[in-house]
Design a protein around this motif. Structure first.
Motif, short mmCIF file in Angstrom:
data_model
loop_
_atom_site.label_atom_id
_atom_site.label_comp_id
_atom_site.label_asym_id
_atom_site.label_seq_id
_atom_site.Cartn_x
_atom_site.Cartn_y
_atom_site.Cartn_z
N LYS A 1 -51.22 91.49 94.35
CA LYS A 1 -51.74 92.43 95.35
C LYS A 1 -52.62 93.48 94.68
N ASP B 1 -49.04 87.94 101.04
CA ASP B 1 -48.36 88.67 102.11
C ASP B 1 -47.23 87.84 102.71
N ASN C 1 -54.73 86.76 99.39
CA ASN C 1 -54.10 87.95 99.96
C ASN C 1 -53.15 87.59 101.09
#
Length: 388
Positions: free
Chosen positions: A377, A357, A353
């Motif tokens: 995501k 990002d 994650n």
């Protein structure tokens, strides 16, 4: 050519031949250590089959690489299974080989692959290494001899690329493999090229001393041809691990297999078939689960993709409770161990994650790369909701 000499660890082991539509393998050595496969022990009696034995079929190219070889050589020689094996035989490098001395191509530098500015690098690699690439799998790939400038050592690496149907597949595989690595799983050494055009993986069946380990995938271990790699279940695969892996490594192998299964579910890898699991061994009493390899999120390209094999009777993606049941009933784990393994996988998904990002902050809008990152995501969000 209708006969091939088969060598094991650089010693003659037997002869593979084709006669009247049948394949025969006869041992010339009676030493148990010269067995060509864990499923073909040394014996005086001939092995006979209507199709090429799985251990030898494992060296045949598939998909893209097969099409390239057939295009260039079908006018010169037969390109059926035995013809292909004969064509590639003097390039097969490993515990199993078909020549006393293997012909090696001139090496490139690993840095040349990872930091190349050449636009058509992969095409150049195919031209150079196609006939030196006895590797299975449908994805475009070649086996190349590369030198690490830091250590000056030469090693064989599998270099993968992708076509227009599967954009950013190298990045996809890199993200998935890094996630497995973060979960503490044993994975091969791997790299992503600077331009993200190539995924590069070091062969894991070669020791630091340069000795070759035996490697057999579960098509071979279940005596199935490559066309049946999508048949069977993950329960049968767990049973196979328990049967073939040496007792001293079995507990860890089943624990790691379960973690790999959890991440295959969460990353939605619909290509976790029998040829993408295997064992490595130095002898018949020293057999381990092979490093986990070839993990990609297939639903990034096939939205409604399903599992390669059945899990608890279905090819649908499974949630936490089903996975815990699978761990207890088929991987010989306790509920506590299953939850511990899933927690390690959950922490790896948290790493993914953060990585996604960071990549999203740099990626251009409305590109295939942005679409791939949005896909990851969505997978991560689903996992966060499912895991307690």
């Amino acid at each position: 050519m209708n006969e091939l000499c088969v060598w094991v660890s650089k010693k003659p082991s037997g002869t593979l031949s084709r006669e009247q539509g049948e394949y025969l393998f006869n041992y010339s050595s009676l030493s148990a250590s010269d067995a060509v496969s864990l499923t073909m022990p040394v014996r005086n009696k001939s092995y006979v089959s209507e199709s090429l034995f799985p251990i030898f079929e494992m060296h045949l190219p598939e998909g893209y690489l097969l099409a390239v070889i057939k295009k260039h050589f079908s006018k010169l020689t037969a390109t059926d299974d035995f013809g292909l094996l004969s064509l590639l035989s003097d390039k097969v490098v490993g515990r199993l080989s078909y020549a006393e001395e293997v012909t090696q191509e001139n090496a490139l530098s690993l840095d040349e692959i990872l930091h190349s500015a050449e636009e058509n690098l992969f095409s150049s690699l195919v031209e150079r290494f196609a006939l030196s690439s006895p590797v299975s799998g449908v994805q475009p790939k070649v086996l190349a001899l590369l030198q690490d400038k830091a250590t000056l050592q030469f090693s064989h690496y599998i270099v993968k690329s992708w076509g227009t149907d599967y954009p950013d597949l190298a990045l996809n595989e890199w993200l998935c493999m890094k996630t497995l690595e973060q979960a503490g799983l044993d994975v091969p050494e791997f790299y992503l090229s600077d331009d993200e055009a190539c995924f590069v993986m070091k062969r894991f069946d070669i020791t630091e001393q340069g000795d070759y380990l035996g490697f057999e995938d579960f098509c071979v271990l279940q005596a199935k041809p490559r066309d049946e790699k999508y048949t069977g279940s993950y329960e049968q695969l767990a049973k196979g691990i328990a049967i073939f892996v040496s007792p001293k490594y079995r507990k860890k192998a089943l624990y790691d297999y379960f973690k790999a299964m959890v991440l295959n579910q969460w990353l939605q890898n619909g290509d976790a078939h029998l040829k993408n699991f295997g064992v490595v061994y130095s002898s018949a009493t020293d057999i381990r689960l092979a490093p986990i390899y070839d993990v990609v999120s297939t639903t990034a390209y096939i939205k409604e993709d399903i599992q390669a094999l059945t899990l608890l009777g279905s090819k649908r993606w499974r949630g936490q409770k089903h996975l815990e049941r699978f761990a207890i009933e088929h991987c010989q784990l306790t509920l506590k161990q299953a939850k511990e393994a899933m927690q390690q996988c959950f922490e790896a998904m948290n790493w993914l994650n953060d990585e996604v990002d960071a990549l999203q902050d740099k990626v251009a809008k409305n590109t295939s790369k942005e679409a791939l990152l949005r896909h990851f995501k969505a997978l991560i969000t689903r996992v966060l909701k499912d895991v307690e």
